[in-house]
Each structure stands twice: as C-alpha cells, then as structure tokens.
Design a protein around this motif. Structure first.
Motif, PDB file in Angstrom:
ATOM      1  N   SER A 195      -0.072  21.172 -23.390  1.00  0.00           N
ATOM      2  CA  SER A 195      -1.170  20.192 -23.223  1.00  0.00           C
ATOM      3  C   SER A 195      -0.623  18.926 -23.164  1.00  0.00           C
ATOM      4  N   PHE A 196       0.472  18.637 -23.783  1.00  0.00           N
ATOM      5  CA  PHE A 196       1.135  17.427 -23.862  1.00  0.00           C
ATOM      6  C   PHE A 196       1.443  17.027 -22.346  1.00  0.00           C
ATOM      7  N   ALA A 197       2.120  17.989 -21.741  1.00  0.00           N
ATOM      8  CA  ALA A 197       2.598  17.567 -20.234  1.00  0.00           C
ATOM      9  C   ALA A 197       1.587  17.309 -19.238  1.00  0.00           C
ATOM     10  N   LEU A 198       0.414  18.171 -19.531  1.00  0.00           N
ATOM     11  CA  LEU A 198      -1.052  18.023 -18.811  1.00  0.00           C
ATOM     12  C   LEU A 198      -1.419  16.765 -19.104  1.00  0.00           C
ATOM     13  N   ARG A 199      -1.499  16.134 -20.337  1.00  0.00           N
ATOM     14  CA  ARG A 199      -2.097  15.001 -20.858  1.00  0.00           C
ATOM     15  C   ARG A 199      -1.392  13.759 -20.160  1.00  0.00           C
ATOM     16  N   GLN A 200       0.169  14.177 -20.005  1.00  0.00           N
ATOM     17  CA  GLN A 200       0.857  12.898 -19.268  1.00  0.00           C
ATOM     18  C   GLN A 200       0.659  12.854 -17.927  1.00  0.00           C
ATOM     19  N   LEU A 201       0.486  14.244 -16.963  1.00  0.00           N
ATOM     20  CA  LEU A 201       0.156  13.990 -15.724  1.00  0.00           C
ATOM     21  C   LEU A 201      -1.001  13.627 -15.337  1.00  0.00           C
ATOM     22  N   ASP A 202      -2.136  13.955 -16.077  1.00  0.00           N
ATOM     23  CA  ASP A 202      -3.227  13.085 -16.137  1.00  0.00           C
ATOM     24  C   ASP A 202      -3.357  11.756 -16.129  1.00  0.00           C
ATOM     25  N   LEU A 203      -2.399  11.202 -17.113  1.00  0.00           N
ATOM     26  CA  LEU A 203      -2.257   9.753 -17.414  1.00  0.00           C
ATOM     27  C   LEU A 203      -1.663   9.029 -16.061  1.00  0.00           C
ATOM     28  N   VAL A 204      -0.791   9.822 -15.511  1.00  0.00           N
ATOM     29  CA  VAL A 204       0.008   9.193 -14.420  1.00  0.00           C
ATOM     30  C   VAL A 204      -1.032   9.050 -13.230  1.00  0.00           C
ATOM     31  N   LYS A 205      -1.686  10.305 -13.057  1.00  0.00           N
ATOM     32  CA  LYS A 205      -2.753  10.462 -12.016  1.00  0.00           C
ATOM     33  C   LYS A 205      -3.531   9.190 -11.866  1.00  0.00           C
ATOM     34  N   ARG A 206      -4.169   8.848 -13.104  1.00  0.00           N
ATOM     35  CA  ARG A 206      -5.283   8.123 -13.448  1.00  0.00           C
ATOM     36  C   ARG A 206      -4.841   6.606 -13.302  1.00  0.00           C
ATOM     37  N   THR A 207      -3.569   6.328 -13.968  1.00  0.00           N
ATOM     38  CA  THR A 207      -3.138   4.674 -14.025  1.00  0.00           C
ATOM     39  C   THR A 207      -2.233   4.478 -12.775  1.00  0.00           C
ATOM     40  N   ALA A 208      -1.581   5.395 -11.928  1.00  0.00           N
ATOM     41  CA  ALA A 208      -0.752   5.081 -11.098  1.00  0.00           C
ATOM     42  C   ALA A 208      -1.252   5.611  -9.693  1.00  0.00           C
ATOM     43  N   ILE A 209      -1.242   7.342  -9.731  1.00  0.00           N
ATOM     44  CA  ILE A 209      -1.653   7.976  -8.255  1.00  0.00           C
ATOM     45  C   ILE A 209      -2.984   7.496  -7.835  1.00  0.00           C
ATOM     46  N   ASP A 210      -4.109   7.281  -8.439  1.00  0.00           N
ATOM     47  CA  ASP A 210      -5.532   6.906  -8.105  1.00  0.00           C
ATOM     48  C   ASP A 210      -5.342   5.435  -7.533  1.00  0.00           C
ATOM     49  N   GLU A 211      -4.440   4.507  -8.216  1.00  0.00           N
ATOM     50  CA  GLU A 211      -4.392   3.141  -7.931  1.00  0.00           C
ATOM     51  C   GLU A 211      -4.031   3.156  -6.365  1.00  0.00           C
ATOM     52  N   MET A 212      -2.984   3.954  -6.332  1.00  0.00           N
ATOM     53  CA  MET A 212      -2.333   3.769  -4.785  1.00  0.00           C
ATOM     54  C   MET A 212      -3.265   4.408  -3.862  1.00  0.00           C
ATOM     55  N   ARG A 213      -3.965   5.432  -4.168  1.00  0.00           N
ATOM     56  CA  ARG A 213      -4.911   5.964  -3.246  1.00  0.00           C
ATOM     57  C   ARG A 213      -6.286   5.078  -2.914  1.00  0.00           C
ATOM     58  N   SER A 214      -6.391   4.307  -3.926  1.00  0.00           N
ATOM     59  CA  SER A 214      -7.448   3.045  -3.758  1.00  0.00           C
ATOM     60  C   SER A 214      -6.904   2.080  -2.931  1.00  0.00           C
ATOM     61  N   GLY A 215      -5.987   2.053  -2.467  1.00  0.00           N
ATOM     62  CA  GLY A 215      -5.116   0.955  -1.916  1.00  0.00           C
ATOM     63  C   GLY A 215      -4.237   0.123  -2.797  1.00  0.00           C
ATOM     64  N   ASN A 216      -4.407   0.097  -4.098  1.00  0.00           N
ATOM     65  CA  ASN A 216      -3.771  -0.710  -4.976  1.00  0.00           C
ATOM     66  C   ASN A 216      -2.309  -0.319  -4.929  1.00  0.00           C
ATOM     67  N   TYR A 217      -1.355  -0.572  -4.027  1.00  0.00           N
ATOM     68  CA  TYR A 217      -0.152   0.070  -4.003  1.00  0.00           C
ATOM     69  C   TYR A 217       0.712  -0.704  -5.050  1.00  0.00           C
ATOM     70  N   LEU A 218       0.922  -1.950  -5.213  1.00  0.00           N
ATOM     71  CA  LEU A 218       1.507  -2.715  -6.006  1.00  0.00           C
ATOM     72  C   LEU A 218       1.197  -2.395  -7.510  1.00  0.00           C
ATOM     73  N   LYS A 219       0.008  -2.259  -7.739  1.00  0.00           N
ATOM     74  CA  LYS A 219      -0.323  -1.796  -9.107  1.00  0.00           C
ATOM     75  C   LYS A 219       0.305  -0.706  -9.605  1.00  0.00           C
ATOM     76  N   GLY A 220      -0.217   0.439  -8.507  1.00  0.00           N
ATOM     77  CA  GLY A 220       0.334   1.726  -8.799  1.00  0.00           C
ATOM     78  C   GLY A 220       1.591   1.974  -8.966  1.00  0.00           C
ATOM     79  N   PHE A 221       2.404   1.404  -8.187  1.00  0.00           N
ATOM     80  CA  PHE A 221       4.220   1.612  -8.274  1.00  0.00           C
ATOM     81  C   PHE A 221       4.457   0.962  -9.482  1.00  0.00           C
ATOM     82  N   THR A 222       3.942  -0.161  -9.720  1.00  0.00           N
ATOM     83  CA  THR A 222       4.382  -1.162 -11.076  1.00  0.00           C
ATOM     84  C   THR A 222       3.951  -0.112 -12.196  1.00  0.00           C
ATOM     85  N   ASN A 223       2.915   0.538 -12.573  1.00  0.00           N
ATOM     86  CA  ASN A 223       2.454   1.452 -13.582  1.00  0.00           C
ATOM     87  C   ASN A 223       3.561   2.586 -13.419  1.00  0.00           C
TER      88      ASN A 223
END
Length: 285
Positions: A195-223
C-alpha cells in the motif's frame, strides 16, 4: 458499495492468520521499523522542508495542534497490514517491541504538524489557495476553516483537514485502497506491504503526471523532480542506516545507490525483481 459493503468484510480466519504471521515476521525488527522514517520524505514533498523539520521537532516532543492519536489513527499503520483475527495480539506486541509503532507515530505526527504549519501560512497569505484545494470537501464551511486556521483553533474542520492531509501521505483508511482490494477480503493478502508503494504512485500521478496531462508541463516536471529528490534522499538515508544496522559497517558512499533503489522499489522494480525477471528476459513475469 466497495468501500462500505465489501470493504468492511474481514478476511477468513486462516487468511487473517497468514497476514498476521507475514506482518510479524517482516516488520517485527528494528531495521524494518526504520523504513517508516521514509514518511518524512513524503512530508517534505507535500508540505515543504522547513515545515517538515519543524513538524518533526514538534512530533518528537509530543507538541502540536493535534496528533495521530487524537485523529483516531494511532494504530492505523496502513490499511493493508491492519492486524485482526488469529495472532493479532502477537502482531501488536511485535510491532511495539521492535519500535515500529513508535516510529510510525513519529512519522504520522510529523506529517500532521507540517501540514498544519503549511495550511496556517496559506490561510494568512493565500486563503484563495485553501478555498481552491478544499472547497469541494468543506463547501460552505470553507471560510470557517480558514478563520479557524488563522486563529490557531483546534476544531473539527481543522482535524478533518489534517486527516485528509495525512491520508495523502499514508494509506491510513480503506478509502485509500484500490477497489479490487476492497472487493476481495481473502485476496487482500496479495496487497500486503504494497500500500505504501501504491500510495506513492498515486501521489506522483496526481501531483505530476496529471499536471502534465492537463498541459502544465513545467509544474508537472518540477513536481516530479522534487519528488525524486526528496524521496530519493530520505529513502537513501534510511536504507544506508539500515545497511549499517545489518552489517555494522557505515558506508555513506552507497547512499546514491540506495536512493536509486528506493525510487525503483516504489515502481515495483527493486533489485531482486530486476535481477530475477528483467535480466533473464521474463518481462511478462
């Protein structure tokens, strides 16, 4: 339905006993307890380094606006290793004796204190950000939440906010677990210690991957860069200390390798998996 129907059902006695045996044998050692210090890296990523350092100091002295005990999650190490049924008392004793519960409490209170400091600063300097982040949760009470934070009040809304902040860092409730986990009471043993690894993957998805998907590439890559730095450093430090505890040799030059292995483990690609499957060409396995 998954959360409140199937999710509330417990595993059979035999499966629960196996999970308890697994938990006691793998986590009932002090070097395993040290793994929980990795939560400090998650807190640094979510709440900032300064807030986390001050939060750690407060947690060590049992000083803070609230605590994991007051939030009712002092015994919730993670939803996937919660002990029940046969051998639950043995698990509880083992985790206490190894120091696991104490370090887990320290990690939880650090996240709570750091999140509180972060949100107080936002309430005073950028209350619109709190409204943006939390209006879906608090609705008409969002302004009351902001006023409580500005005044330093320990209210029900503040505690709910901090519970949600802690949930972003740790899988402390069934609501943080995958649907398949909830729907298969006897299949939960296959999720044990994941569950720790799953929580971390979810955290990366929400704060970085989803930002890049929505076009916020700078914020996504920074996170993404911040996450790799904070989790790599914290995980590498903990792994170096664990290595010293196991071998009685302190080898700081190994820390970069340990940091790399920490990030690989979060993606389920630890050294064992790579050596056993990838190098032999068993990609499917």
């Amino acid at each position: 339905s998954a959360r409140f129907d199937q999710g509330e059902q417990t595993s059979s006695g035999f499966i629960a006993g196996l999970r308890n045996l697994q938990t006691a044998s793998l986590l009932g050692q002090f070097d395993s307890a040290a793994i929980q210090l990795g939560d400090i890296g998650t807190s640094a990523y979510l709440n900032g380094v300064i807030n986390t350092i001050k939060g750690l100091g407060g947690a060590a002295r049992n000083k803070g606006i609230t605590s994991a005990e007051e939030l009712g999650v002092i015994r919730n190490i993670a939803a996937d290793i919660e002990a029940n049924g046969i051998g639950a008392n043995i698990v509880d004793f083992t985790l206490k004796a190894s120091g696991f519960r104490w370090i887990d409490r320290l990690g939880k209170d650090t996240v709570i204190n750091a999140a509180y400091r972060k949100n107080i600063k936002l309430a005073n300097k950028n209350p619109e950000k709190i409204a943006e982040n939390w209006s879906d949760v608090f609705g008409a009470e969002t302004k009351s939440l902001i006023d409580d934070l500005k005044a330093g009040r320990n209210t029900e809304n503040v505690r709910l906010l901090l519970f949600n902040e802690l949930s972003d860092a740790q899988p402390i409730s069934l609501s943080e677990m995958p649907e398949n986990y909830l729907n298969a009471p006897n299949g939960r043993i296959f999720y044990a210690l994941k569950s720790f690894a799953l929580r971390q993957l979810d955290l990366v998805k929400r704060t970085a991957i989803d930002e890049m998907r929505s076009g916020n590439y700078l914020k996504g890559f920074t996170n993404l860069t911040k996450y790799a730095a904070y989790m790599g450093m914290s995980g590498g430090s903990v792994a170096t200390v664990r290595d010293w505890m196991q071998t009685k040799e302190f080898r700081p030059e190994k820390m970069p390798d340990k940091a790399f292995e920490t990030l690989m483990s979060i993606m389920f690609l630890n050294e064992y998996s790579r050596e056993k499957y990838l190098k032999t060409g068993n990609i499917g396995d």
